[in-house]
Structure formats: C-alpha cells, structure tokens
Write a protein that holds these residues in place. Structure first.
Motif, PDB file in Angstrom:
ATOM      1  N   SER A   1       0.808  -1.207   0.000  1.00  0.00           N
ATOM      2  CA  SER A   1       0.000   0.000   0.000  1.00  0.00           C
ATOM      3  C   SER A   1       0.851   1.271   0.000  1.00  0.00           C
ATOM      4  N   VAL A   2       1.897   1.265   0.804  1.00  0.00           N
ATOM      5  CA  VAL A   2       2.675   2.488   0.965  1.00  0.00           C
ATOM      6  C   VAL A   2       3.399   2.850  -0.344  1.00  0.00           C
ATOM      7  N   ILE A   3       3.751   1.843  -1.127  1.00  0.00           N
ATOM      8  CA  ILE A   3       4.382   2.123  -2.417  1.00  0.00           C
ATOM      9  C   ILE A   3       3.378   2.769  -3.370  1.00  0.00           C
ATOM     10  N   TYR A   4       2.150   2.265  -3.326  1.00  0.00           N
ATOM     11  CA  TYR A   4       1.105   2.923  -4.112  1.00  0.00           C
ATOM     12  C   TYR A   4       0.961   4.376  -3.685  1.00  0.00           C
TER      13      TYR A   4
ATOM     14  N   VAL B   1       3.319   6.314  -2.431  1.00  0.00           N
ATOM     15  CA  VAL B   1       4.443   7.075  -2.969  1.00  0.00           C
ATOM     16  C   VAL B   1       4.209   7.385  -4.447  1.00  0.00           C
ATOM     17  N   TRP B   2       3.769   6.365  -5.170  1.00  0.00           N
ATOM     18  CA  TRP B   2       3.477   6.566  -6.594  1.00  0.00           C
ATOM     19  C   TRP B   2       2.396   7.635  -6.755  1.00  0.00           C
TER      20      TRP B   2
ATOM     21  N   ILE C   1       1.805  10.129  -4.803  1.00  0.00           N
ATOM     22  CA  ILE C   1       2.350  11.462  -4.553  1.00  0.00           C
ATOM     23  C   ILE C   1       3.227  11.939  -5.707  1.00  0.00           C
ATOM     24  N   ILE C   2       4.069  11.043  -6.230  1.00  0.00           N
ATOM     25  CA  ILE C   2       4.983  11.544  -7.261  1.00  0.00           C
ATOM     26  C   ILE C   2       4.382  11.531  -8.663  1.00  0.00           C
ATOM     27  N   ALA C   3       3.350  10.739  -8.914  1.00  0.00           N
ATOM     28  CA  ALA C   3       2.820  10.701 -10.267  1.00  0.00           C
ATOM     29  C   ALA C   3       1.363  11.165 -10.366  1.00  0.00           C
TER      30      ALA C   3
ATOM     31  N   MET D   1      -2.287   9.061   2.134  1.00  0.00           N
ATOM     32  CA  MET D   1      -1.175   9.859   1.636  1.00  0.00           C
ATOM     33  C   MET D   1      -1.584  10.847   0.540  1.00  0.00           C
TER      34      MET D   1
ATOM     35  N   ILE E   1       8.956   4.919  -9.192  1.00  0.00           N
ATOM     36  CA  ILE E   1       9.672   4.628  -7.949  1.00  0.00           C
ATOM     37  C   ILE E   1      11.178   4.615  -8.205  1.00  0.00           C
TER      38      ILE E   1
ATOM     39  N   LYS F   1      12.714   8.191  -8.976  1.00  0.00           N
ATOM     40  CA  LYS F   1      12.850   9.023  -7.792  1.00  0.00           C
ATOM     41  C   LYS F   1      13.876   8.463  -6.815  1.00  0.00           C
TER      42      LYS F   1
ATOM     43  N   LEU G   1       8.521  10.670   4.198  1.00  0.00           N
ATOM     44  CA  LEU G   1       8.046  11.346   3.005  1.00  0.00           C
ATOM     45  C   LEU G   1       7.329  12.641   3.357  1.00  0.00           C
TER      46      LEU G   1
END
Ligand SMILES: Nc1ncnc2c1ncn2[C@@H]1O[C@H](COP(=O)(O)OP(=O)(O)OP(=O)(O)O)[C@@H](O)[C@H]1O
Ligand SMILES: [Mg+2]
Lengths: 253, 306, 296
Positions: free
Chosen positions: B127-130, B132-133, B135-137, B236, C45, C48, C253
């Motif tokens: 979940s946390v990787i999703y 991050v994605w 937020i950045i994309a 997030m 990922i 970055k 983050l």
C-alpha cells in the motif's frame, strides 16, 4: 436413393501436442438415418462430433487435418461462414446446458441471432419447436421462467427444441440420455425415431441396447481409430473384428 | 490382506501421539473462530463510552467533528469513504471487466503468460508504495493536467487522486476474481451457443456475461470492501480535511485515515479514544457486510454448476 | 421476402462484427493499460529513488533523528522490516500449518465444517489491517505493553495468518484422495498422514504460502503504525521499538527536508525490489514444481 451419403469424413487426423486423438478416420454417414457411434470411453467420439461442426476451433491446441464433406462442401476448408455451417447441425450434449435465460428465449435464441423477427411469427415458431420436442404442454404456462427451473429431462428436450429451431438438417447427439432417467431417455429415443425422416441423426452412446434399438448404421471406434462400420443389422449379428466382438460381449470398458 | 497384523503395527504410543495431536490442533483451529469474535466484542466494548453519551443517529448523521468539545459527527468521514471507494470502483470496474473478457476469451497463451505475473505483482505491491506513486505521479497529474481541463484549481491531494490510486490497487484483486468466475462457466455452454449459429461476440454478450452476472456483481462487492479498508495509500493522497466533500476535486478524510492519523496520540482523551474505536468498528462492519454479501452471492452462483 | 430478410441478416452481422472489433480494441486497451500502469509505478519509484540510493544509505542508521536529520541512511528500517517479517511469518506458519493440516486431514470428511472455516478465513483476510493495528494497540495499552518489535510481530502474524492458512490449504486440497487412502490402508495414523505424507506432498504449496505471507508482512504499514513504534536504532531485543521500511517511507516522506525525503524514496526502491524478488522467486519455484499447468 436408399444410401445417399450426407456426411463424408476422409482421412481425418486430430492431435493435441504429440498425442494423436483421431487417427485417419474415414466414414460415410447416410442421409436421414440414425448413425450410432460406439466405442469405449476416451476413444475420441466426442472429438469426432466436435470436428463435424467445427467446435474444434474453440481449442487452439488441437491440430486438425483431412476433409469432412457435408453435402459435398468441405467444411474444414470452406470459405463460407463457420456460423452458417454450425447452424446446419443441432447439438445435444451429455448433460443439458440451457442458456441462462427464459425457456422462451432459449428456443428463440437461434432465431433472433441473424436478425429481427416478427414477434408473432416468433411466438408461432417457438411453439412449433417446443411441440416438436414434446415439451409444449409442460411449459406453455411458464415460458417466462428461467430454463434452469426445468427438470433435467425437460432441459434436454428444451435443448433439442432449441437445436431444431435453427432448422438444421443434421442432429449431433453426444450421449444425450446419459444424465436422464429411463423414462426421459425413452422419450428422447422415441423423438429420434420420429425425427429421422427429416434429419440425419448422429448419436454417440455407451448403451449397447439403445444402439441396437434405434441404429440404422453403426460406427465403432477404438483408441482414436474407426475399427468397423456398417449397417446396424450386420454389425450386431456379424461383427468382423475381434475387438468389436469383445466390445459387444462387454469385455472392453 | 492381514488386517490384524496391520492393526498391531499401530502401537499404543503412536495412537496416543495421534490423539494428542488431534486435541491441540483442534484447539489451534478454534482459535480462528475466537479471533474475530474477540475483535468485534473488544471494539464494541471500547466504543460503548461514545455510544453512551451520543445517539447513533447523532454520530452517523452529524457533520460536526469537534473532538475537544465532545462533538463526534462521523458524516464527513463516511461520505469521504463513500466518494473515494465508489469513484475508484467506477474507474476499476470497466477496466477489469474488459480485461477479464480479453484474457479469458481472446488472449493467446503468450499474452496470458505475460499478464499473469503483471497481475500478481500489482497485487503484491504494498500500500505504501502505491501511496508514494500517488504522490509523485498521480497528484501532480491531477493538479496539472486533469483539474485545469475542468477549470479547477487544486493541490492534487483530493478525492480524485485517491480514487485513481485506489482503483489501481483493487484492479488485480477484482480481475483475479473475475477471471476465476468466467473460467468456471462450462465450455459446453459456449459450444451450445456457437452451434446455434451465434458468433463469438454474440455468445459473450448474451451467454457468458449473463451467466457470469451474479459473479461479476460479487467481484465488485468484494472489491468495494477491499478498497473501503485501504488505509495508507489513500491517506497519503486524499488531503485529510474533515468536511463533507462536494466534488471530486475536494479533499476528503476517509474513515481508515481518521484512525491512522489520530489513534496513537488521542489515547489521553477517553471520548476521543472511544470515537476512534467506534470508527474501527464501523469500518469493520461495513467491510464485513459487503464481504459476506458478495460471498453468499458467489456461493449461490457456484452451487448452480454442481 | 426471403431476399429482404437476408439483407437484414447480413446487416445485423456486419453491425455485430464492427461492434466486436470495437470492443476487442477496448479490451486489449484495458489489458495494456494494466500492464502499462505497473510499468509506470515501477518506473516512477525507480526514477525518484535510485539517485538517492548509496552505500551509506543502506549501511547507516539516520543521524540526528529520522524526521529532521539530514545524514545517515535507512539501515534501521531494513533490518527492522526483516526482523518483523521473518518473525511474523514464522509465527503465522507455526500456527497456520497445523490448522490447515487439521482442516484437510481430520476434518476431511466434514465438508461443512471445512467450508465454514474457509469462509471465516476469507472474512478474516478481508478485515482491514488498520483494524488489526488499532485493536492490537488497545490491547497493548490495556496490558501495559509498550510499542515494540514483539508487539508488531504478533499483530502482523495475526494479519497474515488467514493468507498463510488459505494458501497452504489450496496446496493440501490438491493432494489426491488415493494417496490418503493408501496411506491409511498401510496403517498410518492421521497425524502420520498429516505430518509425514501430506506435508511432503505439498512442499511447493507451502513455499508459495510462506513467500506470499512474507510479502504481505513486509509491506504492511497500517498494522504496525502504532504497534512497533519507530526509532532510529536497530533493535537488539524483542521488547524494543523498531523501524520498518513502510513506516520509514510513510513518516519520512512527509518531512519538509529534501534529504529526509530522499531516504523515503530510497526505502521505496528497496521495498519494491524485495516484493519483486519475492514474486519472481515464487514464480520460479512453482513453475519448477508444476511445469505443465498453466493456471488462469
Ligand atoms: N481439450 C482437450 N485437451 C486435451 N485432451 C483432450 C481434449 N479433449 C479431448 N482430449 C482427449 O482426447 C481423447 C478423446 O476424448 P473424447 O472426449 O473425444 O472421448 P470420448 O470417446 O467422447 O469419451 P467419453 O465416452 O468418455 O465421452 C481423450 O483421451 C481425451 O483425454
Ligand atoms: Mg464424450
């Protein structure tokens, strides 16, 4: 006239990977007769039926070669639409598989595929074919019910009506009575005897007595090959090969 | 054979070991049944403080969230959760359905061999990787590309971004169920339809999809229940503003995010603590409701093939 | 009349054909989109995170506090995650294996019970991890236990238990009936059948189950959010708090300091790589065991 051929299979081979399922099949199936295909389980009877109406197309892993002529048209290599070929054959399978819709719509399904049909005409034809399958009296008050609410025997007759409704001239029946009780089986058998005046019927069965009762012509298969074929009387009274004799005695299974 | 000889082989100690194993394994197994009961009763007990001081109606239908003055209206959180999950389902459902038909009916085995690991990996990404994605994309994409198309100014941390991230997260989950459902439809049914002169597409439309309909609905229900409880990724990117969202470009504050953001610190205020446990209970009830409903639908559907 | 209906027929056929082409396009697009999104996620990922990966990032703990300190790396989270995931997987295995064996050997003739257990397991699997986390935290408060590695391990073990059991169960289900019967007829007791024969028979299933559970354990953040605490140090005992990769990503983050954010991105790369490795590993292992079945 007596022995007009409806379907002619010539050197048909079918394999899956390295496994040969059908090996050099050559048979002639007479018009407007009941042809029974006999053979122990796994010998390729169902596969032979499937190749006759190109359902083998559904299994990309199957490699088919040879010819199957229906009324002189080679259906394995024809340019014509496959759906038109399939429509010329009604299919009855081991267990009834009613389409997930009402009784009425099951019968109307094939009629509606190819275009809009006048509502009244449709009603008439649905009734006609349900009557042909001797089901009309049992279902005429519940045509809107889902087809799955019928008993297994009724479902099988519904599948027959559904198949007849697209006006085929061949009926392919793959052990159509194996899931049915004796009375429903008899009804189907009786139906076939009535229908054979207008249809070429091919029937796969395990029941020797059923075969003896209704067959005009018999094809006997063993391990993917046709061992013997001929008129039913000769086949049962005077089998040619040892394998056939053993099968008729009931010692192969 | 000689049964007595074989029986004699089973010595008393072996039988005792067997009996012993049976007992402790039964206890272990009962543990499974106890856990959910334990969780539900624990949550109920903890939220009783809130329920004593407020009516259920007040809690669920009030939108006033002022924990410090004892006002606990959950409506903003419930509405945010609904917005996010329904919108994500709206995005994911058609993609899953089309892809499922493609993979079960049209794709050859090379495509299958390629897509199977794709789906598995998507299902395994945390979940946390999703997040991050997201937020950045996703967030910049929504803020800079999508919102301007509608003439809206937004930071990108809003319902829409959360729904997109959530949609991607439930796609592998729903897709796997749909593929299973469609594959349980007997091939003979397709054969029957084809032999009546129907084409492939006609068969898919009128037979396969119709037969699969209950299963498709349950797959969506299971997807809904899965996304309802999803926490970190949504938290997030959703913005976390406790107000009833009025559109997809508004920030929201779904129930799981409420718990995650506040639980660690609010232990000192008993009412607040109780309110957060109540939201966990609410979450669990809603999730179980969709879950059980969908599973019953699937089970009654599978029965019909037996 | 006949001709007219033929025309109608071919018209409808034409329409169906174009409709099919259209939808086939849409379907293909959907599948492509799914694959494309996966590519996009991994790409974002990596883009970055890879620049911030360095030797010191993976060999040092954060210096000067994980939220403000600009120096140091994420070793605390890497080690913490590994401890946590191994611990939780181990406990879930110890509890889960006997339960799935019990379901498939002792209860094999009580289908109703087995199905009910499977149903419960599927429901447990559906409970959001935040509920496990929050509930676990309450219990800890009640018992006066501080946030620690052990608490995190226990909560995570409970979280992954249903997956573990169901995955092993799927493997055990495929053991042929004949094998069970012949083992009984040779005089085995039920536990001998379970622990000697069934176990060996479905080792691939067990390996898959363990890998699957491990992946779930190492990736989950919501269940450990309150239960493990968070620290800059590497835990040396079970009762110490610990950092984990998902939490390191989540907390760092949100920091305003770019160097701290870098640590989050680096942690994301490492976590993603671990998940990818697990996925490849389980694929290779299952393919090695059952080469000829294409599931789908
Ligand atoms: N799709 C398939 N993939 C692999 N093998 C197949 C497939 N379809 C059929 N076979 C194999 O082809 C052989 C013939 O099968 P078929 O169903 O035609 O036999 P059958 O004579 O109809 O048997 P039964 O009397 O049991 O219905 C069998 O060995 C079967 O395993
Ligand atoms: Mg057959």
């Amino acid at each position: 006239m007596e022995n007009q051929t409806k379907i002619k299979v010539e050197s048909l081979n079918l394999s899956i990977g390295n496994k040969v399922i059908l090996n050099d099949i050559n048979i002639s199936i007479p018009k407007n007769k009941i042809t029974v295909i006999l053979g122990p389980s796994g010998c390729g009877k169902s596969t032979l039926m499937k190749s006759m109406n190109r359902l083998t197309d559904l299994y990309p892993e199957m490699k088919v070669s040879g010819n199957i002529f229906i009324d002189d048209e080679d259906i394995l290599h024809t340019k014509n639409d496959v759906t038109e070929i399939r429509k010329r054959m009604g299919l009855l399978s081991q267990r009834p598989y009613p389409l997930p819709m009402s009784i009425y719509k099951n019968v109307a399904y094939g009629l509606k595929i190819s275009g809009r049909v006048n509502k009244q005409l449709l009603n008439k034809r649905v009734e006609h074919y349900l009557q042909q399958a001797s089901l009309w009296n049992e279902v005429k008050d519940r045509l809107k019910d889902p087809a799955s609410s019928l008993s297994i025997g009724q479902q099988q007759r519904l599948c027959l009506a559904r198949g007849l409704a697209v006006d085929p001239d061949i009926i392919l029946a793959d052990e159509p009575t194996s899931a049915l009780d004796p009375i429903s089986s008899q009804e189907i058998e009786k139906k076939f005897l009535e229908l054979k005046g207008n249809y070429t019927i091919i029937l796969v069965t395990h029941i020797l007595r059923q075969a003896a009762r209704i067959a005009d012509y018999v094809v006997f298969m063993y391990l993917g090959e046709v061992i013997e074929q001929g008129p039913a009387k000769e086949f049962f009274s005077n089998p040619q090969t040892e394998i056939t004799k053993a099968y008729l005695r009931g010692s192969i299974n | 054979m000689n049964w007595n000889r074989i029986r004699d082989n089973i010595s008393p100690t072996r039988l005792q070991i067997n009996k012993f194993n049976e007992v402790w394994m039964l206890v272990w197994t009962l543990f499974l049944v106890v856990v959910p009961l334990f969780i539900v009763s624990g949550l109920l007990w903890k939220s009783s403080l809130l329920l004593e001081n407020h009516t259920l109606k007040e809690i669920i239908f009030s939108s006033e969230w002022k924990p410090m003055s004892g006002k606990f209206g959950f409506l903003p959180f419930i509405m945010s959760s609904l917005w996010v999950t329904l919108l994500s389902l709206l995005i994911a459902a058609p993609i899953c359905l089309f892809s499922a038909i493609h993979l079960t009916q049209y794709a050859n085995r090379y495509v299958l061999r390629f897509m199977q690991p794709v789906i598995d990996i998507l299902a395994g990404i945390p979940s946390v990787i999703y997040g991050v994605w997201g937020i950045i994309a996703v967030v910049p994409f929504v803020a800079e590309k999508i919102a301007p198309m509608f003439g809206v100014q937004t930071t990108g941390y809003n319902i829409l971004s959360a729904s997109i991230v959530l949609a991607v997260m439930v796609i592998p989950f729903i897709l796997n169920i749909l593929i299973d459902i469609i594959n349980t439809i007997p091939k003979e049914l397709t054969e029957a339809s084809l032999s009546l002169g129907a084409g492939k597409w006609y068969t898919i439309k009128h037979v396969i999809l119709r037969k699969a309909l209950p299963g498709i609905i349950s797959a969506m229900g299971l997807g809904l229940s899965r996304s309802f409880g999803e926490t970190i990724a949504v938290l997030m990117v959703v913005g976390n503003v406790a107000a009833i969202p009025s559109g997809i470009f508004q920030p929201g504050y779904p129930l799981p995010a409420l718990i995650a953001n506040n639980y660690g610190e609010m232990m000192s205020i008993p009412q607040y603590d109780s309110a957060l446990m109540f939201s966990a209970l609410l979450l669990m009830i809603i999730v179980l409701f969709f879950n059980i409903g969908s599973r019953f639908l699937i089970m009654s559907y599978e029965k019909r093939f037996k | 009349m006949k001709k007219d209906s033929n025309k109608k027929t071919s018209f409808k056929k034409q329409r169906l054909k174009y409709e099919e082409y259209f939808f086939r396009g849409v379907m293909l697009l959907s599948s492509c989109l799914i694959a494309f999104i996966l590519g996009l996620i991994i790409y974002s990922i990596l883009v970055k995170g890879v620049p911030s990966l360095s030797w010191e990032m993976i060999t040092q703990t954060p210096k000067g506090g994980f939220y403000f300190g600009k120096e140091g790396g994420i070793l605390n989270a890497i080690i913490g995650s590994i401890y946590l995931a191994f611990g939780a997987t181990f406990i879930a295995f110890i509890i889960g294996l006997p339960i799935s064996l019990y379901m498939n050997v002792w209860l094999s003739h009580k289908e109703k019970w087995v199905n009910m257990l499977r149903f419960i397991l599927d429901l447990l699997w559906g409970i959001p991890s935040i509920v496990y986390g929050a509930f676990g935290f309450t219990i800890m408060i009640l018992l006066g236990i501080k946030a620690s590695l052990l608490a995190g391990i226990i909560v995570t073990a409970l979280l992954i238990l249903p997956i573990m059991i169901r995955a092993i169960d799927e493997g055990l289900k495929t053991v042929p009936k004949g094998l069970k019967e012949s083992s009984y007829s040779l005089g085995s007791t039920k536990s001998e059948l379970a622990f000697k024969i069934m176990l060996r028979q479905c080792i691939p299933g067990i390996v898959t189950a363990v890998l699957l559970s491990f992946g779930r354990a190492i990736g989950d953040a919501a269940a450990v959010l309150f239960t493990t605490g968070f620290t800059d140090n590497i835990p040396t005992a079970l009762n110490q708090p610990t950092a984990t990769l998902p939490l390191a990503i989540f907390f760092q983050l949100s920091s305003p300091i770019p160097e701290v954010k870098e640590r989050a991105y680096a942690a994301a790369v490492i976590l993603t790589s671990i998940i990818l490795i697990i996925s490849v590993l389980s694929r290779v292992l299952t393919q090695k065991y059952n080469k000829h079945t294409i599931k789908f």
